[in-house]
Structures are given as C-alpha cells and as structure tokens.
Design a protein around this motif. Structure first.
Motif, PDB file in Angstrom:
ATOM      1  N   GLY A 103       0.825  -1.199   0.000  1.00 23.94           N
ATOM      2  CA  GLY A 103       0.000   0.000   0.000  1.00 23.94           C
ATOM      3  C   GLY A 103       0.860   1.251   0.000  1.00 23.94           C
ATOM      4  O   GLY A 103       2.099   1.181   0.062  1.00 23.94           O
ATOM      5  N   ARG A 104       0.209   2.392  -0.053  1.00 20.39           N
ATOM      6  CA  ARG A 104       0.946   3.665  -0.120  1.00 20.39           C
ATOM      7  C   ARG A 104       1.940   3.868   1.021  1.00 20.39           C
ATOM      8  O   ARG A 104       3.073   4.271   0.771  1.00 20.39           O
TER       9      ARG A 104
ATOM     10  N   LEU B 270       4.948   1.648   0.296  1.00 15.99           N
ATOM     11  CA  LEU B 270       5.715   2.132  -0.851  1.00 15.99           C
ATOM     12  C   LEU B 270       6.514   3.377  -0.482  1.00 15.99           C
ATOM     13  O   LEU B 270       7.689   3.504  -0.853  1.00 15.99           O
ATOM     14  N   ALA B 271       5.893   4.284   0.270  1.00 14.78           N
ATOM     15  CA  ALA B 271       6.576   5.516   0.667  1.00 14.78           C
ATOM     16  C   ALA B 271       7.769   5.222   1.579  1.00 14.78           C
ATOM     17  O   ALA B 271       8.818   5.855   1.458  1.00 14.78           O
TER      18      ALA B 271
ATOM     19  N   ASN C 192       2.199   0.460   7.233  1.00 13.51           N
ATOM     20  CA  ASN C 192       1.032   1.122   7.810  1.00 13.51           C
ATOM     21  C   ASN C 192       1.006   0.792   9.304  1.00 13.51           C
ATOM     22  O   ASN C 192       0.958  -0.382   9.681  1.00 13.51           O
TER      23      ASN C 192
ATOM     24  N   GLY D  12      -5.189   4.440  -4.554  1.00 12.94           N
ATOM     25  CA  GLY D  12      -5.174   4.210  -3.121  1.00 12.94           C
ATOM     26  C   GLY D  12      -4.413   2.952  -2.754  1.00 12.94           C
ATOM     27  O   GLY D  12      -3.545   2.486  -3.489  1.00 12.94           O
ATOM     28  N   SER D  13      -4.777   2.366  -1.612  1.00 10.36           N
ATOM     29  CA  SER D  13      -4.055   1.208  -1.089  1.00 10.36           C
ATOM     30  C   SER D  13      -4.880  -0.058  -1.003  1.00 10.36           C
ATOM     31  O   SER D  13      -4.356  -1.114  -0.669  1.00 10.36           O
TER      32      SER D  13
END
Length: 160
Positions: A16-17, A20-21, A28, A74-75
């Motif tokens: 998810g974002r 990845l970030a 998360n 989105g994720s």
C-alpha cells in the motif's frame, strides 16, 4: 542465514501507499503484521525495519508480494486494476528457494491473485499454500486475537 534458506514465504498482494513511501513491508502503523510477528516469534519490540527483516530471515521466513506492480487508486486490494497486474517471477524464485515448505498468503486478495495469476504460469513445483486472515487494517471483520490464532497455527507448524 539468507532468504534462500527460507522455509516459509509470506506473500502480500501489493504494498500500500505507506509501505511504498517507506520502502518497507507492512509500514502502515495500523497493519498488525509486525505486532503478530513480535508476539509469536518473540521478536524484540521497536526493532528498526532492517533488523526486523533480518530477524525473520533468521527464523527462515521470507517476505514478498504476489504482484510486482499494478495500477491502483489508493491502497485497497479491491482497487487493483487486474489488467495492469504484473506478477513477480515465481518460477525463478521457487527454483532458487528449494527449502521452502509453505507459502502463506496474507489475506484473501493475495490468495486470489496467487491462484489466478501465478499458479497457471508456474513451471516448477509449488510448496503447499495457505491463505491467512489479512493483517491489513482494511480487514476489520476479524478481531485481532482470532487473526493471531490463525497465524500462530502456521508458525507453529513450521517450528523446528
């Protein structure tokens, strides 16, 4: 110990974002994956990411994802655009990871992607697979103790 010594491969669908970030699996803070690993494997709390993944490798557990890439708004796994999904090279992975005994799929989406996009193209023998409850915060229907119970069964089954 290296990833080629892994006996358990844990597969997510696609990061998810937040992951990845951060460049980290399960980044998360509401995802309970690392909490489950800490509790079930006696992993020290608050280890830096590199030490957490090294700890798992020491337990002969490797992490990866079913998909190498995909378009997704989105994720959420439900937003993965199936026509853009590119799977990781499991033929090469399984050829070089001959110690694998089990592939644990983190959630139903990972399981569905693995069955529909990976298995039809495999030219090597795949170890046994099991779909476990997703550790994602998006899967709130199952309470944490129940998720932990299912993950414990898999980790116990592979204990030396």
């Amino acid at each position: 110990m290296s990833a080629t010594d892994a006996r358990l491969l844990i597969l997510g669908s696609l990061p998810g974002r937040p992951s990845l970030a951060a460049g980290e699996y399960y980044a998360n803070p509401r995802n309970v994956f690392w909490r489950i690993m800490q509790e079930l494997l006696q992993m020290p709390v608050d280890l830096p990411y590199a030490q957490r993944t090294d700890f798992l490798l020491g337990k002969r557990i490797a992490l990866w994802d079913v998909l190498q890439s995909s378009r997704r708004a989105g994720s959420l796994d439900a937003a993965i655009e199936q026509d853009s999904a590119r799977v990781n090279d499991f033929n090469a992975f399984l050829r070089s990871h001959t110690q694998l005994r089990l592939v644990a799929l983190n959630g139903k989406a990972a399981g569905k992607l693995f069955r529909s996009k990976v298995l039809p193209g495999l030219r090597v023998v795949c170890p046994e697979t099991v779909v476990l409850p997703s550790t994602s915060p998006a899967y709130a229907a199952m309470p944490y103790p129940e998720k932990r119970h299912y993950w414990l069964q898999v980790l116990d089954a592979l204990a030396d």
